[in-house]
Design an enzyme around this catalytic site. Structure first.
Site, PDB file in Angstrom:
ATOM      1  N   PRO A   2      28.313  -4.234  71.198  1.00  0.00           N
ATOM      2  CA  PRO A   2      29.674  -4.741  71.343  1.00  0.00           C
ATOM      3  C   PRO A   2      29.798  -5.582  72.614  1.00  0.00           C
ATOM      4  O   PRO A   2      29.384  -5.166  73.694  1.00  0.00           O
ATOM      5  CB  PRO A   2      30.514  -3.469  71.432  1.00  0.00           C
ATOM      6  CG  PRO A   2      29.699  -2.434  70.720  1.00  0.00           C
ATOM      7  CD  PRO A   2      28.281  -2.771  71.044  1.00  0.00           C
ATOM      8  N   GLU A   3      30.355  -6.780  72.478  1.00  0.00           N
ATOM      9  CA  GLU A   3      30.549  -7.651  73.628  1.00  0.00           C
ATOM     10  C   GLU A   3      32.015  -7.616  74.041  1.00  0.00           C
ATOM     11  O   GLU A   3      32.806  -6.841  73.504  1.00  0.00           O
ATOM     12  CB  GLU A   3      30.052  -9.058  73.303  1.00  0.00           C
ATOM     13  CG  GLU A   3      28.560  -9.081  72.975  1.00  0.00           C
ATOM     14  CD  GLU A   3      27.975 -10.478  72.919  1.00  0.00           C
ATOM     15  OE1 GLU A   3      28.576 -11.401  73.503  1.00  0.00           O
ATOM     16  OE2 GLU A   3      26.922 -10.653  72.295  1.00  0.00           O
ATOM     17  N   HIS A  90      26.944  12.527  65.850  1.00  0.00           N
ATOM     18  CA  HIS A  90      27.002  11.701  67.058  1.00  0.00           C
ATOM     19  C   HIS A  90      28.399  11.605  67.660  1.00  0.00           C
ATOM     20  O   HIS A  90      28.648  10.725  68.490  1.00  0.00           O
ATOM     21  CB  HIS A  90      26.451  10.296  66.810  1.00  0.00           C
ATOM     22  CG  HIS A  90      25.113  10.265  66.142  1.00  0.00           C
ATOM     23  ND1 HIS A  90      23.997  10.873  66.667  1.00  0.00           N
ATOM     24  CD2 HIS A  90      24.724   9.707  64.961  1.00  0.00           C
ATOM     25  CE1 HIS A  90      22.971  10.691  65.849  1.00  0.00           C
ATOM     26  NE2 HIS A  90      23.390   9.997  64.806  1.00  0.00           N
ATOM     27  N   ARG A 109      23.101   5.940  69.424  1.00  0.00           N
ATOM     28  CA  ARG A 109      21.940   5.644  70.270  1.00  0.00           C
ATOM     29  C   ARG A 109      22.062   6.230  71.676  1.00  0.00           C
ATOM     30  O   ARG A 109      21.102   6.203  72.443  1.00  0.00           O
ATOM     31  CB  ARG A 109      21.746   4.125  70.366  1.00  0.00           C
ATOM     32  CG  ARG A 109      21.542   3.456  69.009  1.00  0.00           C
ATOM     33  CD  ARG A 109      21.228   1.996  69.181  1.00  0.00           C
ATOM     34  NE  ARG A 109      21.268   1.281  67.909  1.00  0.00           N
ATOM     35  CZ  ARG A 109      21.050  -0.018  67.772  1.00  0.00           C
ATOM     36  NH1 ARG A 109      20.766  -0.747  68.828  1.00  0.00           N
ATOM     37  NH2 ARG A 109      21.119  -0.594  66.596  1.00  0.00           N
ATOM     38  N   ARG A 150      19.924 -23.059  91.595  1.00  0.00           N
ATOM     39  CA  ARG A 150      19.407 -22.070  90.660  1.00  0.00           C
ATOM     40  C   ARG A 150      18.520 -22.745  89.613  1.00  0.00           C
ATOM     41  O   ARG A 150      18.907 -23.729  88.982  1.00  0.00           O
ATOM     42  CB  ARG A 150      20.559 -21.341  89.963  1.00  0.00           C
ATOM     43  CG  ARG A 150      21.494 -20.595  90.896  1.00  0.00           C
ATOM     44  CD  ARG A 150      20.850 -19.362  91.487  1.00  0.00           C
ATOM     45  NE  ARG A 150      20.481 -18.410  90.450  1.00  0.00           N
ATOM     46  CZ  ARG A 150      21.322 -17.509  89.940  1.00  0.00           C
ATOM     47  NH1 ARG A 150      22.578 -17.446  90.385  1.00  0.00           N
ATOM     48  NH2 ARG A 150      20.918 -16.676  89.017  1.00  0.00           N
TER      49      ARG A 150
END
Length: 269
Positions: A2-3, A90, A109, A150
C-alpha cells in the site's frame, strides 16, 4: 505494498468510526510484527481518540499525551467490525472502541507495525521524513535544491522518503511519465523548470489516486472492503510492451534500484 493513496484512503474510510470515540482496550494476539509490539500498547485503557492523522505511510491515532502509530507494511489492512465478528487468519491486533466496534489489524506477512509513540513526530521513524507531496512545503524548487550534485537516478531520488514522502514505485513511474522525464536521468542534471513540472505531476497523480480510492493491488482493499479503481487509469506501470498512451511506441521495461520500471523512451527524456 500500500502506498500513500491507499493509506490515505484507509484513513478516510475508518476516521468517522474512531475519531471522537474512546479506545477502551487493546488486544494483541501476535506481537511479532516488523517491530515487536511494545507491551505498553496492550495496557492502553480508556483513552479518548482526538484524531486520526497520516504522516507519510503511518496512520497516527492521537491519544493526547501519546500517539498510536500503524504502518500497513506489505499486506496490512484495517477494518472496522463489530466486536463479536469471527476472527480471520492473521488478525493480529484489535483496538476496542466504546461504540462496541473494533478496529482490527490484519497482516499476513507481518511487515506492518503497531507503534507506541510517546515522542510523537519526533520519534526516530518519523523525525527525518521529507515533506508531504500534497502540502505547500513541497515544490519543484525544493526538489531542485535538494537534487544538486546528486548522481542517483531521479526515480530513486523521488522515492526517497527524505526527499518527499509517499511516492512509491507505482506513483513514481506515473509521475515521471506525466512530466516527460526519463527515470534513469541523474537527479542532479534536471533543470528547475522540469522539477517544477515533476512536482505538479506528483501532486496530480497522487490526488487523482486518492480521489479514485487507491490502486488495486493483490493485497490491498479499502477499509470498507471494496477495491480501489485507480489501477484502471495507470498509464505506464505494469504495461511494458504495450503502446504508449501518448505516442503509441512500445513501452519499455527495466529496473531501477531493484524495482521494476516502465517508461516511454520517446516521450521521457
Amino acid at each position: 505494498m500500500p502506498e500513500l493513496p491507499e493509506v490515505e484512503t484507509t484513513r478516510r474510510g475508518i476516521e468517522p468510526y474512531v475519531a471522537g470515540r474512546v479506545l477502551t482496550a487493546v488486544t494483541v494476539r501476535e506481537p511479532r510484527l516488523r517491530w515487536p509490539v511494545d507491551a505498553r500498547v496492550g495496557d492502553l485503557r480508556d483513552r479518548p481518540i482526538r484524531a486520526l492523522r497520516r504522516r507519510a505511510k503511518y496512520l497516527l491515532m492521537d491519544l493526547g499525551d501519546l500517539e498510536l502509530g500503524i504502518h500497513l507494511g506489505m499486506s496490512g489492512t484495517l477494518r472496522v467490525v463489530e466486536a463479536d465478528t469471527p476472527l480471520r487468519k492473521h488478525d493480529h491486533v484489535d483496538l476496542h472502541l466504546d461504540s462496541g466496534r473494533v478496529l482490527r489489524f490484519n497482516d499476513p506477512r507481518r511487515f506492518g507495525a503497531v507503534l507506541y509513540l510517546a515522542e510523537g513526530l519526533s520519534h526516530p521513524l518519523l523525525a527525518n521524513l521529507g515533506p508531504e507531496p500534497l502540502d505547500d512545503t513541497f515544490s519543484g524548487d525544493w526538489l531542485y535544491r535538494r537534487s544538486r550534485g546528486r548522481k542517483v537516478s531521479v526515480k530513486s531520488f523521488i522515492m526517497d522518503n527524505a526527499t518527499v514522502v509517499g511516492v512509491g514505485n507505482i506513483y513514481a513511474q506515473e509521475s515521471l511519465f506525466l512530466a516527460g522525464i526519463h527515470p534513469s536521468r541523474p537527479a542532479g542534471r534536471i533543470s528547475l523548470a522540469r522539477y517544477q513540472r515533476l512536482a505538479l505531476s506528483i501532486r496530480a497523480v497522487l490526488a487523482k489516486a486518492i480521489e479514485a480510492g487507491g490502486t488495486t493491488l493483490r493485497d490491498f482493499t479499502r477499509a470498507d472492503g471494496q477495491p480501489g479503481y485507480f489501477a484502471q487509469q495507470l498509464r505506464v506501470y505494469g504495461r511494458a510492451g504495450q503502446p504508449c498512451p501518448q505516442c503509441g511506441a512500445p513501452l519499455r521495461g527495466g529496473r531501477h534500484g531493484q524495482r521494476s520500471t516502465v517508461f516511454c523512451a520517446a516521450c521521457q527524456r
